[in-house]
Design a protein around this motif. Structure first.
Motif, PDB file in Angstrom:
ATOM      1  N   GLU A  46       5.265   5.237  -7.677  1.00 51.58           N
ATOM      2  CA  GLU A  46       5.661   6.058  -6.527  1.00 51.58           C
ATOM      3  C   GLU A  46       5.204   5.422  -5.220  1.00 51.58           C
ATOM      4  O   GLU A  46       5.916   5.462  -4.205  1.00 51.58           O
ATOM      5  N   GLY A  47       4.009   4.829  -5.254  1.00 56.66           N
ATOM      6  CA  GLY A  47       3.530   4.140  -4.058  1.00 56.66           C
ATOM      7  C   GLY A  47       4.422   2.952  -3.697  1.00 56.66           C
ATOM      8  O   GLY A  47       4.701   2.717  -2.512  1.00 56.66           O
ATOM      9  N   VAL A  48       4.850   2.195  -4.739  1.00 59.91           N
ATOM     10  CA  VAL A  48       5.739   1.061  -4.471  1.00 59.91           C
ATOM     11  C   VAL A  48       7.073   1.547  -3.902  1.00 59.91           C
ATOM     12  O   VAL A  48       7.642   0.938  -2.973  1.00 59.91           O
ATOM     13  N   LYS A  49       7.590   2.657  -4.441  1.00 56.03           N
ATOM     14  CA  LYS A  49       8.854   3.197  -3.926  1.00 56.03           C
ATOM     15  C   LYS A  49       8.726   3.598  -2.455  1.00 56.03           C
ATOM     16  O   LYS A  49       9.584   3.283  -1.625  1.00 56.03           O
ATOM     17  N   ASN A  50       7.651   4.279  -2.138  1.00 50.81           N
ATOM     18  CA  ASN A  50       7.453   4.697  -0.738  1.00 50.81           C
ATOM     19  C   ASN A  50       7.314   3.484   0.174  1.00 50.81           C
ATOM     20  O   ASN A  50       7.876   3.447   1.285  1.00 50.81           O
ATOM     21  N   LEU A  51       6.573   2.458  -0.312  1.00 50.22           N
ATOM     22  CA  LEU A  51       6.426   1.239   0.475  1.00 50.22           C
ATOM     23  C   LEU A  51       7.779   0.542   0.648  1.00 50.22           C
ATOM     24  O   LEU A  51       8.106   0.034   1.727  1.00 50.22           O
TER      25      LEU A  51
ATOM     26  N   SER B 292       4.573  -8.158   1.605  1.00 55.75           N
ATOM     27  CA  SER B 292       4.601  -7.246   0.453  1.00 55.75           C
ATOM     28  C   SER B 292       3.521  -7.559  -0.578  1.00 55.75           C
ATOM     29  O   SER B 292       3.336  -6.791  -1.519  1.00 55.75           O
ATOM     30  N   ASP B 293       2.872  -8.695  -0.416  1.00 60.43           N
ATOM     31  CA  ASP B 293       1.793  -9.085  -1.340  1.00 60.43           C
ATOM     32  C   ASP B 293       2.293  -9.139  -2.785  1.00 60.43           C
ATOM     33  O   ASP B 293       1.620  -8.655  -3.703  1.00 60.43           O
ATOM     34  N   GLY B 294       3.480  -9.747  -2.951  1.00 61.62           N
ATOM     35  CA  GLY B 294       4.024  -9.941  -4.285  1.00 61.62           C
ATOM     36  C   GLY B 294       4.830  -8.771  -4.812  1.00 61.62           C
ATOM     37  O   GLY B 294       5.371  -8.847  -5.929  1.00 61.62           O
ATOM     38  N   LEU B 295       4.948  -7.677  -4.046  1.00 59.43           N
ATOM     39  CA  LEU B 295       5.701  -6.521  -4.519  1.00 59.43           C
ATOM     40  C   LEU B 295       7.206  -6.694  -4.309  1.00 59.43           C
ATOM     41  O   LEU B 295       7.994  -6.138  -5.075  1.00 59.43           O
ATOM     42  N   ALA B 296       7.595  -7.446  -3.281  1.00 57.65           N
ATOM     43  CA  ALA B 296       9.013  -7.735  -3.030  1.00 57.65           C
ATOM     44  C   ALA B 296       9.371  -9.047  -3.720  1.00 57.65           C
ATOM     45  O   ALA B 296       8.735 -10.075  -3.488  1.00 57.65           O
ATOM     46  N   THR B 297      10.375  -8.997  -4.596  1.00 56.55           N
ATOM     47  CA  THR B 297      10.732 -10.186  -5.377  1.00 56.55           C
ATOM     48  C   THR B 297      11.999 -10.877  -4.874  1.00 56.55           C
ATOM     49  O   THR B 297      12.348 -11.949  -5.376  1.00 56.55           O
ATOM     50  N   GLY B 298      12.679 -10.287  -3.943  1.00 60.79           N
ATOM     51  CA  GLY B 298      13.897 -10.902  -3.412  1.00 60.79           C
ATOM     52  C   GLY B 298      14.480 -10.042  -2.306  1.00 60.79           C
ATOM     53  O   GLY B 298      14.234  -8.833  -2.255  1.00 60.79           O
ATOM     54  N   ALA B 299      15.263 -10.677  -1.421  1.00 62.60           N
ATOM     55  CA  ALA B 299      15.896  -9.942  -0.320  1.00 62.60           C
ATOM     56  C   ALA B 299      17.135 -10.722   0.131  1.00 62.60           C
ATOM     57  O   ALA B 299      17.192 -11.952   0.027  1.00 62.60           O
ATOM     58  N   LEU B 300      18.119  -9.986   0.642  1.00 63.57           N
ATOM     59  CA  LEU B 300      19.299 -10.646   1.204  1.00 63.57           C
ATOM     60  C   LEU B 300      19.870  -9.768   2.313  1.00 63.57           C
ATOM     61  O   LEU B 300      19.663  -8.560   2.354  1.00 63.57           O
ATOM     62  N   ILE B 301      20.588 -10.467   3.209  1.00 62.12           N
ATOM     63  CA  ILE B 301      21.217  -9.788   4.346  1.00 62.12           C
ATOM     64  C   ILE B 301      22.691 -10.160   4.335  1.00 62.12           C
ATOM     65  O   ILE B 301      23.051 -11.339   4.190  1.00 62.12           O
ATOM     66  N   ILE B 302      23.539  -9.142   4.499  1.00 57.29           N
ATOM     67  CA  ILE B 302      24.982  -9.402   4.582  1.00 57.29           C
ATOM     68  C   ILE B 302      25.501  -8.812   5.882  1.00 57.29           C
ATOM     69  O   ILE B 302      24.895  -7.924   6.479  1.00 57.29           O
ATOM     70  N   SER B 303      26.608  -9.348   6.291  1.00 60.68           N
ATOM     71  CA  SER B 303      27.255  -8.828   7.501  1.00 60.68           C
ATOM     72  C   SER B 303      28.129  -7.647   7.141  1.00 60.68           C
ATOM     73  O   SER B 303      28.279  -7.299   5.960  1.00 60.68           O
TER      74      SER B 303
ATOM     75  N   ALA C 168      19.098  -5.641   1.790  1.00 58.74           N
ATOM     76  CA  ALA C 168      18.768  -5.159   0.432  1.00 58.74           C
ATOM     77  C   ALA C 168      17.548  -5.930  -0.064  1.00 58.74           C
ATOM     78  O   ALA C 168      17.498  -7.158   0.087  1.00 58.74           O
ATOM     79  N   VAL C 169      16.598  -5.210  -0.635  1.00 59.50           N
ATOM     80  CA  VAL C 169      15.348  -5.815  -1.087  1.00 59.50           C
ATOM     81  C   VAL C 169      15.047  -5.302  -2.503  1.00 59.50           C
ATOM     82  O   VAL C 169      15.208  -4.110  -2.788  1.00 59.50           O
ATOM     83  N   SER C 170      14.660  -6.225  -3.370  1.00 58.84           N
ATOM     84  CA  SER C 170      14.209  -5.826  -4.709  1.00 58.84           C
ATOM     85  C   SER C 170      12.691  -5.806  -4.731  1.00 58.84           C
ATOM     86  O   SER C 170      12.048  -6.690  -4.172  1.00 58.84           O
ATOM     87  N   TRP C 171      12.188  -4.787  -5.380  1.00 55.20           N
ATOM     88  CA  TRP C 171      10.741  -4.586  -5.441  1.00 55.20           C
ATOM     89  C   TRP C 171      10.288  -4.502  -6.903  1.00 55.20           C
ATOM     90  O   TRP C 171      11.073  -4.215  -7.795  1.00 55.20           O
ATOM     91  N   THR C 172       9.004  -4.770  -7.107  1.00 58.29           N
ATOM     92  CA  THR C 172       8.421  -4.656  -8.450  1.00 58.29           C
ATOM     93  C   THR C 172       7.033  -4.024  -8.358  1.00 58.29           C
ATOM     94  O   THR C 172       6.328  -4.219  -7.364  1.00 58.29           O
ATOM     95  N   ALA C 173       6.707  -3.288  -9.371  1.00 61.33           N
ATOM     96  CA  ALA C 173       5.377  -2.658  -9.420  1.00 61.33           C
ATOM     97  C   ALA C 173       4.417  -3.430 -10.320  1.00 61.33           C
ATOM     98  O   ALA C 173       3.292  -2.979 -10.562  1.00 61.33           O
ATOM     99  N   GLU C 174       4.859  -4.592 -10.798  1.00 58.77           N
ATOM    100  CA  GLU C 174       4.039  -5.321 -11.761  1.00 58.77           C
ATOM    101  C   GLU C 174       2.670  -5.729 -11.224  1.00 58.77           C
ATOM    102  O   GLU C 174       1.663  -5.601 -11.943  1.00 58.77           O
ATOM    103  N   PRO C 175       2.549  -6.240  -9.980  1.00 58.79           N
ATOM    104  CA  PRO C 175       1.198  -6.576  -9.504  1.00 58.79           C
ATOM    105  C   PRO C 175       0.252  -5.376  -9.509  1.00 58.79           C
ATOM    106  O   PRO C 175      -0.918  -5.497  -9.898  1.00 58.79           O
ATOM    107  N   ILE C 176       0.794  -4.237  -9.071  1.00 64.05           N
ATOM    108  CA  ILE C 176      -0.050  -3.042  -9.076  1.00 64.05           C
ATOM    109  C   ILE C 176      -0.320  -2.590 -10.509  1.00 64.05           C
ATOM    110  O   ILE C 176      -1.434  -2.166 -10.844  1.00 64.05           O
TER     111      ILE C 176
END
Length: 344
Positions: free
Chosen positions: A50-55, A90-101, A159-167
Motif C-alpha cells: 500500500e505504501g508503494v502504491k501511494n508513493l 524511487s530507490d529501486g521501487l520504480a523499474t521502468g518509465a516512458l513518455i508518449i505524446s 507511465a511508470v512501473s513500480w515494484t514492492a520487492e525492495p521493501i
C-alpha cells in the motif's frame, strides 16, 4: 484391584496427564505464535504494497505535472532527465518509465528492471484518452496524463512501473528476525509453562503417588500433603488421607484384637496348668503371673479357690487325725478295762 495396583495405575495416569498437558501447551503456544507471526508478516506485506502504491501515485502525478513544457516543445533530453530523476529517487521501487505524446509517439523511456514496456505504453495511451489509472499487472503500473497551457490541454502521458520487492526484501528480513524473536519467546513461554505445570500439576501428582505407595505398603503414619488445596488434587489428597486414617484405625484394631487373643490364650494356658496341678493334689499352687485388668479377677478367683480348697482339705486332715487319735484312745481304754475285768 489391590491398592498397590491402583497406585501403579495412578502413577502412570498422572505421568500421562502431565505429558499431555505439556504437549497441549506446546501445540497451543506454537499455533498462537505461528498465527501471530503469519498475521504480522501479512500485515507488513500489505502495508508495504500500500505504501508503494501511494508513493507511485504521488510520484507519477507530481512528475507528470512537470513534463508539460518538455513534451509540448519536444525537449527529449529534459524528458529523459525527468524520468531518470524519478527512477533514481524511487530507490529501486520504480523499474521502468516512458513518455508518449498525444499522438502516441514514444518520446522517452527508461527500463531498469523487468517492466513490461508494452503494458506501460498501452496504459499511457489510455491516460492520454483521459483515463488515467493503473494496469492489472501486480497493481503497480501507473499512468498520468500530462497537461500544458492555461486550459491544461493533454499533450501526452507518463507511465511508470513500480515494484514492492525492495521493501518486501526488507519485510522478509524483518520477518525472519520476528520469527527468531518469536521462537525465542516460544521457547521461554514453553519453559515457563513447563515449570508452572510441574509446580502446579507434576510435583503434587508425584507427592500424591508417593503417598499412595506409602499407604499401599502399610505405612499409615506418613502425613498426606496438599490436603488444603481447593482443586481436584486437594480432594484426591483429602480422600487418600481419610482412607489412610481408616486403614490405620483398622490395623490398630486388628493388632489390639490379636494381642487380646494371645493374652486370652496365655491366661487359659496358665489356668489350665494350675487346675492340672490342683487335680494332681498340689494344693499349694498359686498363679503369680501378672494378668491385665480384664483377667485379673480370674487370677484372684483361682488363687482364692486354691487357698479355700487347701484350707478345707487341711481341716479334713486335721479332723481325721483327731478322730483317729480319739479312736486310739478309746481302743486303749477298752483294752485296759478288759484286762482289769479278767484280773478280777
Amino acid at each position: 484391584m489391590t491398592l498397590s495396583n491402583m497406585t501403579g495405575s495412578f502413577g502412570a495416569m498422572a505421568r500421562s496427564i502431565y505429558v499431555k498437558c505439556i504437549l497441549i501447551t506446546t501445540m497451543v503456544t506454537s499455533i498462537v505464535v505461528a498465527a501471530l507471526s503469519y498475521q504480522n508478516a501479512r500485515a507488513s506485506a500489505d502495508i508495504a504494497r500500500e505504501g508503494v502504491k501511494n508513493l507511485a501515485i504521488t510520484a507519477t502525478s507530481n512528475t507528470a505535472g512537470r513534463l508539460g513544457s518538455a513534451i509540448r516543445f519536444s525537449n527529449i533530453d529534459d524528458l529523459n532527465n525527468q524520468i531518470d530523476a524519478l527512477i533514481a529517487a524511487s530507490d529501486g521501487l520504480a523499474t521502468g518509465a516512458l513518455i508518449i505524446s498525444k499522438t502516441g509517439d514514444l518520446l522517452a523511456q527508461v527500463e531498469t528492471g523487468d517492466a513490461d514496456l508494452a503494458a506501460l505504453r498501452a496504459l499511457a495511451q489510455s491516460a492520454v484518452n483521459e483515463s488515467p489509472g493503473q494496469s492489472l499487472q501486480d497493481g503497480l503500473y501507473f499512468a498520468h496524463p500530462v497537461g500544458f497551457g492555461q486550459q491544461d490541454a493533454t499533450v501526452g502521458a507518463l507511465a511508470v512501473s513500480w515494484t514492492a520487492e525492495p521493501i518486501m526484501d526488507k519485510v522478509n528480513d524483518q520477518k525472519r528476525l520476528q520469527l527468531l524473536v518469536a521462537f525465542v519467546l516460544f521457547a521461554c513461554m514453553l519453559g515457563c509453562a513447563t515449570f508452572l505445570l510441574r509446580r502446579i500439576l507434576g510435583q503434587p501428582l508425584g507427592r500424591l503417588e508417593q503417598a499412595m505407595q506409602a499407604v499401599a505398603s502399610g505405612n499409615y503414619q506418613s502425613a498426606i500433603l496438599d490436603t488444603d488445596r481447593n482443586d481436584e488434587i486437594g480432594r484426591l489428597a483429602a480422600n487418600l488421607d481419610h482412607m489412610r486414617n481408616g486403614l490405620d484405625a483398622a490395623a490398630h484394631a486388628a493388632e489390639t484384637a490379636s494381642a487380646d487373643q494371645q493374652e486370652q490364650k496365655d491366661v487359659i494356658a496358665t489356668l489350665t496348668a494350675g487346675l492340672k496341678k490342683l487335680a494332681a493334689g498340689d494344693m499349694t499352687v498359686r498363679i503369680d503371673q501378672q494378668f491385665s485388668e480384664k483377667y485379673k479377677q480370674l487370677k484372684e478367683d483361682f488363687n482364692d479357690a486354691s487357698l479355700t480348697l487347701h484350707d478345707t482339705l487341711q481341716s479334713v486332715v486335721d479332723n481325721a487325725r483327731l478322730i483317729q487319735q480319739e479312736a486310739e484312745d478309746i481302743g486303749r481304754q477298752s483294752g485296759e478295762l478288759s484286762q482289769r475285768t479278767e484280773t478280777q
